[in-house]
Design a protein around this motif. Structure first.
Motif, PDB file in Angstrom:
ATOM      1  N   ILE A  39       0.819  -1.215   0.000  1.00 45.44           N
ATOM      2  CA  ILE A  39       0.000   0.000   0.000  1.00 45.44           C
ATOM      3  C   ILE A  39       0.848   1.258   0.000  1.00 45.44           C
ATOM      4  CG2 ILE A  39      -2.033  -1.084   1.050  1.00 45.44           C
ATOM      5  CD1 ILE A  39      -1.091  -0.019   3.760  1.00 45.44           C
ATOM      6  N   ASP A 139       0.142   9.735   6.413  1.00 42.67           N
ATOM      7  CA  ASP A 139      -0.230   8.517   5.676  1.00 42.67           C
ATOM      8  C   ASP A 139      -0.297   7.323   6.623  1.00 42.67           C
ATOM      9  OD1 ASP A 139      -0.832   6.957   3.454  1.00 42.67           O
ATOM     10  OD2 ASP A 139       1.262   6.658   2.898  1.00 42.67           O
ATOM     11  N   LYS A 142      -6.149   6.062   9.276  1.00 43.52           N
ATOM     12  CA  LYS A 142      -6.969   7.158   8.758  1.00 43.52           C
ATOM     13  C   LYS A 142      -7.903   7.809   9.798  1.00 43.52           C
ATOM     14  CE  LYS A 142      -4.720   5.992   5.140  1.00 43.52           C
ATOM     15  NZ  LYS A 142      -3.417   6.646   4.932  1.00 43.52           N
ATOM     16  N   ASP A 165      -2.491  11.703   2.441  1.00 45.63           N
ATOM     17  CA  ASP A 165      -2.771  10.658   1.450  1.00 45.63           C
ATOM     18  C   ASP A 165      -4.149  10.027   1.697  1.00 45.63           C
ATOM     19  OD1 ASP A 165      -2.079   9.115  -0.779  1.00 45.63           O
ATOM     20  OD2 ASP A 165      -1.091   7.555   0.391  1.00 45.63           O
ATOM     21  N   ASN A 166      -4.689   9.460   0.667  1.00 48.29           N
ATOM     22  CA  ASN A 166      -5.879   8.585   0.761  1.00 48.29           C
ATOM     23  C   ASN A 166      -7.119   9.278   1.302  1.00 48.29           C
ATOM     24  OD1 ASN A 166      -3.334   6.604   2.010  1.00 48.29           O
ATOM     25  ND2 ASN A 166      -4.205   6.255  -0.021  1.00 48.29           N
ATOM     26  N   LYS A 210      -3.002   2.600  -7.993  1.00 45.72           N
ATOM     27  CA  LYS A 210      -3.616   2.398  -6.686  1.00 45.72           C
ATOM     28  C   LYS A 210      -5.118   2.671  -6.702  1.00 45.72           C
ATOM     29  CE  LYS A 210      -1.514   3.051  -2.865  1.00 45.72           C
ATOM     30  NZ  LYS A 210      -0.981   3.775  -1.686  1.00 45.72           N
TER      31      LYS A 210
END
Ligand code: SAH
Ligand code: DHB
Ligand code: MG
Length: 235
Positions: A39, A139, A142, A165-166, A210
């Motif tokens: 990941i 990162d 979360k 990120d994400n 991704k």
């Protein structure tokens, strides 16, 4: 879902734009061999972080969420002699793989992998006087992202940047009814950033190897005009 074309364009552009890097390849191989989840940022995203760090003339960088040190190697390579990257990781196996990857990349004097929950390492870093950072890359887990943002803001210089990120999570970010704790965490981050006058922020949606996701890029603003005299005036 990963549309095959998204991955294809990632491969196409990586092949043309990125130099081969044996340490990055070895890091991915060691992560794979060590059973770490795949990941890490994509190569093109790693290059983005590196370009940003160079544009900021970064000498001090903080990363929250190390995994196998892949993004840390990209960022570490952006730093000049004497530069420093501290990266926080809760999982001791991940930290061990990361340290070995960082060593192999010749970055052990630049990159420090700190083991422990980030919310414990961050106050410790502050007490040590770490910072101000030029760049923070968030990162990790979360649900804690909004709390990491508060720490990042505290530790970043004026004109510095925070990258998260994400954030977009296959578009679930816009689903206010989502019960996914990761989505809820990112929605709390967005509320927090949107209400914070000390930053200017954007959100960039991405597709690629991704899948569909995105990152937030957050600039730490100078204090408003006149705020420098405020303390003396308030006497
Ligand atoms: N930045 C890495 C990927 C990080 S994956 C890269 O792109 O190469 C997220 C990492 O955060 C995992 O290794 C996970 O163990 C770590 N993590 C999860 N919770 C954490 C916490 N509370 N404190 C520090 N690290 C944490
Ligand atoms: C996951 C975590 C990440 O940081 C990422 O970039 C992609 C996936 C995950 O936990 O699944
Ligand atoms: Mg990530």
């Amino acid at each position: 879902m990963v549309d095959e074309r998204w991955a294809e364009v990632d491969r196409y552009a990586s092949d043309l734009l990125l130099l081969p890097d044996a340490s990055l390849d070895a890091a991915v191989a060691a992560m794979d061999a060590g059973g770490l989840p795949p990941i890490q940022v994509s190569p093109l995203q790693g290059a983005f972080l590196q370009i940003l760090a160079r544009a900021l003339r970064a000498t001090k960088v903080l990363e929250i969420g190390t995994l196998g040190g892949y993004s840390a190697i990209w960022l570490g390579r952006a730093l000049p002699h004497g530069g420093r990257l501290v990266t926080l990781e809760v999982n001791s196996h991940h930290a061990e793989v990361a340290r070995s990857n960082v060593d192999r990349a010749g970055l052990s004097s630049v990159v420090e992998v700190r083991l422990g929950p980030a919310l414990e390492s961050l106050p410790r870093l502050e007490r040590e006087g770490f910072g101000p950072c030029d760049l923070v890359f968030i990162d990790a887990d979360k649900p804690n992202t909004a709390a990491y943002f508060d720490w990042a803001l505290k530790l970043t210089r004026t004109g510095g940047m925070i990258v998260v990120d994400n954030v977009v999570r296959q578009g679930q970010l816009a689903d206010e009814g989502s019960v996914d704790p990761n989505v809820q965490g990112m929605r709390r981050l967005m509320d927090r950033v949107g209400a914070e006058p000390r930053v200017r922020a954007t959100l960039i949606q991405t597709v690629g190897s991704k899948g569909y996701d995105g990152f937030s890029l957050i600039e730490v603003l100078p204090p408003p005009d006149g705020s420098a005299d405020r303390s003396s005036q308030s006497l």
